[in-house]
Scaffold this active site. Sequence first.
Site, short mmCIF file in Angstrom:
data_model
loop_
_atom_site.label_atom_id
_atom_site.label_comp_id
_atom_site.label_asym_id
_atom_site.label_seq_id
_atom_site.Cartn_x
_atom_site.Cartn_y
_atom_site.Cartn_z
N ASP A 1 -3.67 5.03 -0.43
CA ASP A 1 -2.77 4.41 -1.40
C ASP A 1 -3.58 3.43 -2.24
O ASP A 1 -3.92 2.34 -1.77
CB ASP A 1 -1.62 3.67 -0.69
CG ASP A 1 -0.63 4.64 -0.02
OD1 ASP A 1 -1.03 5.78 0.30
OD2 ASP A 1 0.53 4.25 0.17
N LYS B 1 3.43 5.95 -6.87
CA LYS B 1 4.11 5.00 -5.99
C LYS B 1 4.44 3.75 -6.76
O LYS B 1 3.66 3.29 -7.58
CB LYS B 1 3.17 4.70 -4.80
CG LYS B 1 3.63 3.63 -3.84
CD LYS B 1 2.66 3.52 -2.65
CE LYS B 1 2.95 2.29 -1.80
NZ LYS B 1 1.97 2.12 -0.70
N LYS C 1 6.76 7.92 -4.38
CA LYS C 1 6.97 7.02 -3.25
C LYS C 1 7.44 5.65 -3.73
O LYS C 1 6.65 4.87 -4.24
CB LYS C 1 5.67 6.87 -2.45
CG LYS C 1 5.78 5.87 -1.29
CD LYS C 1 4.49 5.79 -0.48
CE LYS C 1 4.54 4.66 0.54
NZ LYS C 1 3.25 4.48 1.26
#
Lengths: 487, 326
Positions: free
Chosen positions: B158, B226, B262
């Site tokens: 991430d 995300k 996400k």
Amino acid sequence: MVSTGSTTGKSAVFDYAPAPESRSIVDIKPSYGLFIDGDFVDGHGKSFKTISPATEEVLAEVSEADDADVDLAVKAARRAYTRVWSRMPGKERAKYLYRIARIIQERGRELAVLESLDNGKPIKESRDVDIPMVAAHFFYYAGWADKLEYSGFGAGNPRPLGVAGQVIPWNFPLLMLAWKIAPALAAGNTVVLKPAETTPLTALLFAEICQQADLPRGVVNIVTGAGDTGRTIVSHADVDKVAFTGSTEVGKAIARAVAGTDKKVTLELGGKAANIVFDDAPVDQAVEGIVTGIFFNQGHVCCAGSRLLVQESVADEVLERLKRRMGTLRVGDPLDKNTDIGAINSAEQLAKIRELSDIGEQEGAGRWSPACDLPKNGFWFPPTVFTGVSQAHRIAREEIFGPVLSVLTFRTPAEAVEKANNTPYGLSAGVWTEKGSRILWMADQLRAGVVWANTFNKFDPSSPFGGYKESGYGREGGRHGLEGYLR
Amino acid sequence: MTTTSASTASAGVFDDITSSESSLRRFLHGLPGVDQVGAEGRAASLGTRSIKTTAKAYALDLAIRMVDLTTLEGQDTPGKVRALASKAMRPDPADPTCPATAAVCVYPDMVGTAKEVLGDSGVHVAAVATAFPSGRAALDIKLADTRDAVEAGADEIDMVIDRGAFLSGRYLQVFDEIVAVREACARPDGQSAHLKVIFETGELQTYDNVRRASWLAMMAGAHFIKTSTGKVQPAATLPVTLVMLEAVRDFREQTGQMVGVKPAGGIRAAKDAIKYLVMVNEVAGPDWLDPDWFRFGASTLLNDLLMQRTKMTTGRYSGPDYFTLD
């Protein structure tokens, strides 16, 4: 549309289980009388049945008011006007209106369920739009009742008109009642109101609310019936003010009936609004606005955006997105909280929608609806879009009053304006563009009572609403809405 | 999911666009705008869907399978991470039918510890990298951070974008950085860790920026986009996620490539998680209703999902003491 991802076998589809609102919250009586002078009384005329358009189940029997009943109602209204309501200080009238608004909020769920049952509209709309707006209208005009001298009407000393005869349509039964009754009462008038014959039940429940609020007798009278009853009300000699929302055809008849009298009239009639999408529009929100514009309330909306004018350079893309979005609309049981599109209000209206849609097809427009299962009983019409429509098509000119969208294209802003205004109606319009200056220019050019910019079908009690040309005259809502009830 | 299924998304298709700062800027600023009121209205109306009985049971299990169970604290220790990893594998020890979460999400130095516990359970290890959460470090440091996590066994990385560069209009720098991090995700065996690109939408502020960042990241080869680090407020919101879901939907229309989404931070209640799933279903489409394509970055959400799940099966709410606090 290819998925190249490693789709690890999906477990199940996300099917929304039925989520019906309970109808046990509302008590529907087997039969209803007329609400005259504070009591429910038997009418002299026949009775008629009101059904649930989603199932064709009979909900209740309702009285049809004849000439004598209407006369009684007008007399009661006159008495209440002369003896009580016109003499009452504005701040006292306001207390009643506030009380009614609060009771509407308290009984909101009951009213919403009843509205959806009788009208066929989805519960999410009656719950989230109709009923909250009804309460908001009463709250708003309650605030005006003791401030009328600041309204700008009546040369500093505004006076009520007297008895208002009000005839309302079936598309927003209780909301149209609120639009009529709240300003009339705030200004000191008394009313005789006739709800539409297919949707009388929430108006009759409103009559109970008037009793609950201890509203003085005769201030609000509700008489049910069909066209004849309406005609009797508007042509009654002791009615000072006529307010009508409905079709242009009936509106014209009313205008003829009151011609030569000193009755004051406001008419809110049909529409064939253009929803104009420019190539620089926020496209996802524009698609939402198109959907809201025409499929909200099954398209039974006088200001519905029934003509989509889309700039030719983005027409294919907008249409593709629109069709994809229409595929997610959920048509079915109005009481299911996940229903987006409910039932068509009546067999008669369904026949009219079918007829005009068939004509559209015969005239060569491309007809498309998403695959959707319609219930067997009741009156249903799938969300439908017609492409390749030109101004010469009847579906581009006549009000269909159903979930049917006609798509036209344009090349330049001037052409958009020309096409948008090329209609006998002029109730509303929508403009979708990221360019602020163009919004202002368009709003200036469009001959429509309401022009929405980057939104559609947004209402607020403080904002006036009404039409140009054959969409009627007079304004409802806001400070302007008081003008029709003051002299 | 350590494959390269959505590999080199942009290869070829966007070469012209990403060849220069000016062409990239023209493309991103040419994307259709997002009307704030309209987007928020649409998100709110999807939030009124009523998900009951069987649909709710399905949604709760799916949401559990989509959780990236997260701990990103200075006070994280091997003990804490081991406990979290155990919980990810068996969220409800009392109920063996309860599915595992998708992943645990930790700082790079904890990847080894998490990996030890998780083994081949199928629960992935995700590591935040690239000078998380601010992203304020030199590129070589960010890349070293990434490689370090990948070498330690992270299945997913991430990363955060350089918001300073983005907001000052240096889009190509952001793009190149994502491409470089993605390359750093490669493993010697030819496989590659999946790359999630965090925008920190609370700092990008406008929905127009969120849409631009989404396309930028997708063109650079992100497997997932995300919302947030969880360290900045507001974190994930429904409207922001709506704009990102529209972006991945449109990206697939154009390229055939699917990219995951996400939302992370601030999603604490099962009820909210279900609202997100409704939005996934109706905006991006049912293809995204899969842990491979949609995740929740969360820590406390899991316990509420478990409580609701128990309520569905037993008909009763039990107290928080019946659910583990790891």
